[in-house]
Scaffold this active site. Sequence first.
Site: not given
Lengths: 443, 443
Positions: A13, A16-17, A82, A177, A315, A326-327
């Site tokens: 991936g 972010f991770g 994958v 949003e 996630d 995201a954090q």
Amino acid sequence: MSSSRPHDVVVVGSGFGGLFTTRALASVPGVRVTVISGTNHHLFQPLLYQVATGVLSSGEVAPATRDVLRRQRNARVLLGVVEDVDLDAREVVHSSPAGVTRTRYDSLVVAAGAGQSYFGHDEFAEHAPGMKSLDDALEIRGRIYGAFELAEVTRDEAAVERLLTFVVVGAGPTGVEMAGQVAELAHRVLPGQFRHVDPRRTRVLLVDPVDHVLPGFPERLSEAATRELEAQGVEIRTGWKVVDVDAEAVEIEDGDGGRQRVPASCKIWAAGVQGAPIGRVLAERAGVETDRSGRVPVEADCTLPGHPEVFVVGDLMRMDGLPGVAQVAMQSGQHAADQIRRRVDGRPTGQPFAYRDKGSMATVSRFFAVAQVGPVQTSGFVAWLLWLGVHLVYLVGFKNRLTTLLHWAVSFVGRGRAERAATWQQVVGRNAVRQDAGASFAP
Amino acid sequence: MSSSRPHDVVVVGSGFGGLFTTRALASVPGVRVTVISGTNHHLFQPLLYQVATGVLSSGEVAPATRDVLRRQRNARVLLGVVEDVDLDAREVVHSSPAGVTRTRYDSLVVAAGAGQSYFGHDEFAEHAPGMKSLDDALEIRGRIYGAFELAEVTRDEAAVERLLTFVVVGAGPTGVEMAGQVAELAHRVLPGQFRHVDPRRTRVLLVDPVDHVLPGFPERLSEAATRELEAQGVEIRTGWKVVDVDAEAVEIEDGDGGRQRVPASCKIWAAGVQGAPIGRVLAERAGVETDRSGRVPVEADCTLPGHPEVFVVGDLMRMDGLPGVAQVAMQSGQHAADQIRRRVDGRPTGQPFAYRDKGSMATVSRFFAVAQVGPVQTSGFVAWLLWLGVHLVYLVGFKNRLTTLLHWAVSFVGRGRAERAATWQQVVGRNAVRQDAGASFAP
């Protein structure tokens, strides 16, 4: 572990991770990182809704992963999906149009993320695209601008009403949003550009079975967001559940079983998440069960039960109380990298992951956001400035943060949307490709 | 004609011809203009190759037509493919997903442009996309960056060679620009971003049956372009004809019948043009014959024979000696507008269209272009500055010319390509949509 053979880390991936894991391993001697991802880019998901609504271009929220990592000499990037993990042989099986490849690992970090969940109604996806990938965002962009175009050309009043009704499913940050942006298009950007139809007739419905917007945010901020959304003309249908979706409408149901059919051409699904398919495969191989959202349960140190060399972060990771933001992905990725570094150094591992909640924020409209940072809760312009600053900081490192700022100026100070171009294919939808007038046809 | 009923002008197409016609009618009292186009944007085609190679975003070369025309109160824009023209009833028949519409005209300007011609081999299109629409450019972008990605992941040497061989068919400006850009990607942008494969191994072949590049340009400039292309590593195969194209290769034939099969994954077709289908319909209705390229023969004043109220302008117009370039489209559109204004004013019409050749230019590589302006022929850096200036001038009026300049700085002064993001669908091709890893899948 100072042996001469490098320690091979495979990261699945490029979100972010994956990216934060990889970067955190940049200066670890003896480590080689292979990032395997199904896309060639790192998607900055918190701004994807701006691609969908024409504020930003694809490249601004999705720099090429190998460009971002070009100076990290111990990292390579491979395109591929994958499909399996051989936990005994310690190999990842990934495929691409170039074929199937097996890549060996000493440590594995699975950060494959999550897609949209339709809660058992996958047939909704065709009519209500999700908001998870660039493909999604460009599809939705075509549908939004396409709906206004078609409303201008048709003379059928019922069709106009259907075309100018937008339904956003899910009242989390992305849904809020999107609803706010579509309302702004209708009331601020598009009026004056149409001659037959008045874009201000647009209805935007925000539907969620939870009884308030921005669940997970403090009540005060949820209320402030509600007021601002209503001021923008968004019709809030919290406490309502979407029970059916087709090409022409959605059917929604309130808590008492009352049903309503809302004719609407453009539906956007920003509701549930479902872990990437590799999560289920991995869980099966390890003999554990994914949760209802397809997330993989992990130990306190983010490792797969029974496999201290395999981490699941972001996630796709199931850890009590942690939200899919995201954090969490960044920090759990960094934790995995830290554990790997300890392992390579021969130090003890197994330290639990401790999430530091840095707060959360969501933009509701231009100049209006809600934000919680530690004990501080704020809404309005100050929160919006905070939102702007934080997103620019996180964009730092991407070449095009300058153009992003410019596009924001065009959009928020001006009335423009620089990225409105929709191809004919996007307007008429994936399933009904028609020939272009004067372009791209086979004669 | 000062009657109270407005004079209705229908303009078919939103390219240079259609846009310049429409704008030239902005201040004509009593005129109403309806622009009907199959896309929602005005495509700035001379820069499309920069979208295909990741320099610019879609929006930068394709602003929304109704945004460009928002202040022109006498113009409306309708999305639709024009399928027929009823010359007797003076109606245009156009369709969209919203249905079929008939729109009446007093004057009609058909500026529907041209698509790619495969010279009777439409089956090539699937393997060698054209360069005519945004759809094309985004498709090609995915194929170019996808080829490098797949070359990095495969271990099969023959596949690497095939993936790193790019064939550009057609050595006009678009072909030359594409070949130059792909060579620059290979030699300047991408090296250092790959770990297994060296992008400098890339071969770029530029194939054209004509025996020199940039036919139509003065010989000196053609030679200068040839030298620069060769310096960039482009293999020039002028005098060769493409006789077959499949997924894996092209087959080319020299003037003596010698054949060569060149394995190549990514093929780009920038060769012939074919008038939009409406051209053939229109010609049939008027009892005239289109030429081999499907262009409609016109009178000296750009009108359809026998129909002084119908104009054909731009790439779809067949007029002896006129090339299919933006300048011809702009000027013939303006001529049509001028004729319509005369007609509305009750002045005599029928003045012949006189094309003023303002020159031509093509970029070969960064900092190197060839340009002819009047008697002046120049190549190299000065010509490139000229190219830069002219394109910025023509971009003026688009909101994002500033971001375009910035993207050019990133690309030409720096080594970046800001718009490299390719979706999985684009990489694997239209016909083999696979599921995304961690995004956009239905779980």
